[in-house]
Scaffold this motif. Structure first.
Motif, PDB file in Angstrom:
ATOM      1  N   PRO A 280     -70.732  -3.681  44.103  1.00  0.00           N
ATOM      2  CA  PRO A 280     -71.736  -4.623  43.588  1.00  0.00           C
ATOM      3  C   PRO A 280     -72.285  -4.202  42.229  1.00  0.00           C
ATOM      4  CG  PRO A 280     -72.680  -3.240  45.303  1.00  0.00           C
ATOM      5  CD  PRO A 280     -71.209  -2.948  45.293  1.00  0.00           C
ATOM      6  N   THR A 281     -72.890  -5.163  41.535  1.00  0.00           N
ATOM      7  CA  THR A 281     -73.541  -4.841  40.277  1.00  0.00           C
ATOM      8  C   THR A 281     -74.901  -4.221  40.567  1.00  0.00           C
ATOM      9  OG1 THR A 281     -74.486  -5.722  38.239  1.00  0.00           O
ATOM     10  CG2 THR A 281     -74.342  -7.262  40.100  1.00  0.00           C
ATOM     11  N   ARG A 282     -75.004  -2.934  40.321  1.00  0.00           N
ATOM     12  CA  ARG A 282     -76.268  -2.244  40.567  1.00  0.00           C
ATOM     13  C   ARG A 282     -76.339  -0.991  39.701  1.00  0.00           C
ATOM     14  NH1 ARG A 282     -74.724  -0.197  46.671  1.00  0.00           N
ATOM     15  NH2 ARG A 282     -73.787   1.803  46.114  1.00  0.00           N
ATOM     16  N   ALA A 283     -77.552  -0.557  39.470  1.00  0.00           N
ATOM     17  CA  ALA A 283     -77.762   0.625  38.645  1.00  0.00           C
ATOM     18  C   ALA A 283     -77.565   1.911  39.434  1.00  0.00           C
ATOM     19  CB  ALA A 283     -79.169   0.591  38.043  1.00  0.00           C
ATOM     20  N   HIS A 284     -77.966   1.917  40.701  1.00  0.00           N
ATOM     21  CA  HIS A 284     -78.011   3.157  41.469  1.00  0.00           C
ATOM     22  C   HIS A 284     -76.671   3.479  42.128  1.00  0.00           C
ATOM     23  CE1 HIS A 284     -82.657   3.374  41.984  1.00  0.00           C
ATOM     24  NE2 HIS A 284     -82.328   2.750  40.869  1.00  0.00           N
ATOM     25  N   GLY A 285     -76.415   4.778  42.240  1.00  0.00           N
ATOM     26  CA  GLY A 285     -75.283   5.262  42.996  1.00  0.00           C
ATOM     27  C   GLY A 285     -75.698   5.650  44.406  1.00  0.00           C
ATOM     28  N   SER A 286     -75.078   6.712  44.939  1.00  0.00           N
ATOM     29  CA  SER A 286     -75.262   7.074  46.352  1.00  0.00           C
ATOM     30  C   SER A 286     -76.231   8.219  46.587  1.00  0.00           C
ATOM     31  CB  SER A 286     -73.903   7.458  46.957  1.00  0.00           C
ATOM     32  OG  SER A 286     -73.001   6.376  46.893  1.00  0.00           O
ATOM     33  N   TYR A 287     -77.017   8.582  45.562  1.00  0.00           N
ATOM     34  CA  TYR A 287     -77.868   9.764  45.696  1.00  0.00           C
ATOM     35  C   TYR A 287     -79.342   9.426  45.499  1.00  0.00           C
ATOM     36  CZ  TYR A 287     -73.449  12.221  45.670  1.00  0.00           C
ATOM     37  OH  TYR A 287     -72.179  12.646  45.993  1.00  0.00           O
ATOM     38  N   ASP A 288     -79.750   8.265  46.008  1.00  0.00           N
ATOM     39  CA  ASP A 288     -81.158   7.878  45.906  1.00  0.00           C
ATOM     40  C   ASP A 288     -82.081   8.894  46.554  1.00  0.00           C
ATOM     41  OD1 ASP A 288     -81.127   5.535  44.417  1.00  0.00           O
ATOM     42  OD2 ASP A 288     -80.700   4.274  46.155  1.00  0.00           O
ATOM     43  N   ASP A 289     -81.634   9.512  47.633  1.00  0.00           N
ATOM     44  CA  ASP A 289     -82.492  10.429  48.371  1.00  0.00           C
ATOM     45  C   ASP A 289     -82.785  11.718  47.603  1.00  0.00           C
ATOM     46  OD1 ASP A 289     -79.745  11.023  48.645  1.00  0.00           O
ATOM     47  OD2 ASP A 289     -80.124  12.257  50.423  1.00  0.00           O
ATOM     48  N   ARG A 290     -82.029  11.977  46.535  1.00  0.00           N
ATOM     49  CA  ARG A 290     -82.208  13.227  45.792  1.00  0.00           C
ATOM     50  C   ARG A 290     -82.579  12.991  44.335  1.00  0.00           C
ATOM     51  NH1 ARG A 290     -76.698  16.073  46.417  1.00  0.00           N
ATOM     52  NH2 ARG A 290     -77.750  17.584  45.084  1.00  0.00           N
ATOM     53  N   ALA A 291     -82.740  11.746  43.928  1.00  0.00           N
ATOM     54  CA  ALA A 291     -82.952  11.429  42.518  1.00  0.00           C
ATOM     55  C   ALA A 291     -84.435  11.278  42.200  1.00  0.00           C
ATOM     56  CB  ALA A 291     -82.205  10.151  42.146  1.00  0.00           C
ATOM     57  N   ASN A 292     -84.824  11.774  41.017  1.00  0.00           N
ATOM     58  CA  ASN A 292     -86.197  11.690  40.541  1.00  0.00           C
ATOM     59  C   ASN A 292     -86.426  10.347  39.848  1.00  0.00           C
ATOM     60  OD1 ASN A 292     -86.991  14.518  41.132  1.00  0.00           O
ATOM     61  ND2 ASN A 292     -85.428  14.986  39.600  1.00  0.00           N
ATOM     62  N   ALA A 293     -87.533   9.707  40.190  1.00  0.00           N
ATOM     63  CA  ALA A 293     -87.872   8.430  39.573  1.00  0.00           C
ATOM     64  C   ALA A 293     -88.616   8.608  38.258  1.00  0.00           C
ATOM     65  CB  ALA A 293     -88.708   7.588  40.532  1.00  0.00           C
ATOM     66  N   HIS A 294     -88.982   9.837  37.915  1.00  0.00           N
ATOM     67  CA  HIS A 294     -89.707  10.112  36.675  1.00  0.00           C
ATOM     68  C   HIS A 294     -89.100  11.342  36.007  1.00  0.00           C
ATOM     69  CE1 HIS A 294     -92.791   7.243  37.916  1.00  0.00           C
ATOM     70  NE2 HIS A 294     -92.754   7.822  39.101  1.00  0.00           N
TER      71      HIS A 294
END
Length: 357
Positions: A280-294
């Motif tokens: 799908p067209t999306r920005a995020h990959g498979s590591y949301d649980d480890r990624a910093n939002a800031h």
């Protein structure tokens, strides 16, 4: 014809990852956005989601002729762009000796020549505005198992500097910026060619694509020569400047392992020779649980001056102070800034309050 209060932006590689996050940021500011990328299914999904706010075309950015045709169509259908972001890339997580000439050339054609083609095309059709080349901390400090990608990002850095000087000599009201990114949670790590014995991951610390997009927008807002995103990029840039032997020794020990996740390699998709159409067209990959939002976003020249005049301690202090917010601060509004530089004003439209300075 586009309405005057809706200026036009172009994002190459805008259907996934940092490019997609940048498309979202530009749309939020009231731009209409032309998106070029390889994957037709993701382009169709973008069109379905945003309607006439976006313009899309399937283009391999390594093909300069196709890029030129797309730009002519953008101008005819959408208007002359004032923002142009080059974000398309390919990589392979592989030891150099396992990467044949064709594979190395394919990565270089997209990541380096795609940026060159984007700049050439942008300068042909733009009258004023900003071009942003999306770079990487790996343009300063390379890592093992990504020789082709690192070489391309080093090349983009050198090319951008030379072109920036030429644009300034010609007195054109166009700013060319580079945004050097850290490891970002994008689909790259789900679909890039991989010869490691585990699924690749962004080498920690990992940041969300929206942090990278804020770096792109800061470069546009401030006409920055270079923007550094994330403390890890500061470490790569200045570590390689001050202690390159120590940095290389550390990467010799842990550079490959840092790029391996705890997930098996498997037989995942491979986007090197063509787009992965069912993603799908999306920005995020498979590591949301480890990624910093800031993450900190620092003007590269300010950071260097801090190091020269105040030493490493001052640099760290600047990073902490500037990093508490990824928004820019102070200064006149956009129209006064452009007037000082002798540019015509931007079309009349109101930015959201959070972006006003």
């Amino acid at each position: 014809m586009p309405r005057t209060h809706q200026p036009v932006a172009v994002v190459a590689g805008g259907t996934a990852g940092v490019g997609r996050a940048t498309v979202d940021a530009l749309l939020d500011r009231g731009y209409r956005v032309a998106v070029v990328a390889r994957g037709q299914s993701r382009l169709d999904a973008l069109q379905g989601e945003f309607g006439d706010r976006v313009w899309t075309r399937s283009v391999d950015v390594g093909d300069g002729t196709a890029f030129d045709r797309a730009a002519d169509a953008i101008v005819a259908d959408f208007g002359v762009p004032e923002i142009w972001v080059n974000s398309a890339m390919l990589t392979s997580f592989s030891p150099f000796e396992k990467v044949d000439e064709a594979e190395f050339r394919r990565i270089t054609d997209t990541t380096y020549h795609g940026t060159v083609n984007g700049c050439r095309t942008a300068l042909r059709v733009m009258v004023r505005g900003n071009i942003v080349n999306v770079g990487s901390g790996l343009a300063y400090t390379s890592v093992p198992n990504q020789a082709a990608y690192c070489g391309a990002k080093h090349a983009v850095e050198g090319f951008t500097q030379a072109l920036r000087i030429e644009i300034a000599r010609d007195g054109r009201p166009i700013t060319l910026s580079m945004v050097q990114l850290p490891a970002v949670n994008t689909p790259q790590f789900d679909w890039a060619r991989n010869r490691m014995d585990a699924k690749p991951q962004p080498a920690p610390p990992i940041f969300q694509p929206e942090v990278a997009a804020k770096g792109v927008m800061q470069a546009i807002d401030t006409d920055a020569r270079e923007v550094l995103v994330g403390r890890s990029v500061l470490q790569l840039v200045f570590g390689n400047m001050l202690l390159p032997d120590l940095v290389e020794h550390q990467l010799e020990k842990s550079g490959v392992e840092a790029q391996k996740s705890d997930r098996p390699a498997g037989d995942g998709p491979d986007n090197l020779d063509g787009p992965v159409e069912d993603y799908p067209t999306r920005a995020h990959g498979s590591y949301d649980d480890r990624a910093n939002a800031h993450g900190i976003i620092v003007d590269g020249d300010t950071a260097r001056k801090s190091l020269v005049f105040g030493g490493a301690a001052a640099l760290l202090a600047v990073g902490i102070l500037l990093g508490r917010s990824t928004r820019t601060s102070g200064g006149d509004d956009e129209r006064n800034r452009l007037a000082r530089r002798g540019r015509p004003p931007l079309p009349a439209y109101e930015r959201p309050a959070e972006y006003r300075r």
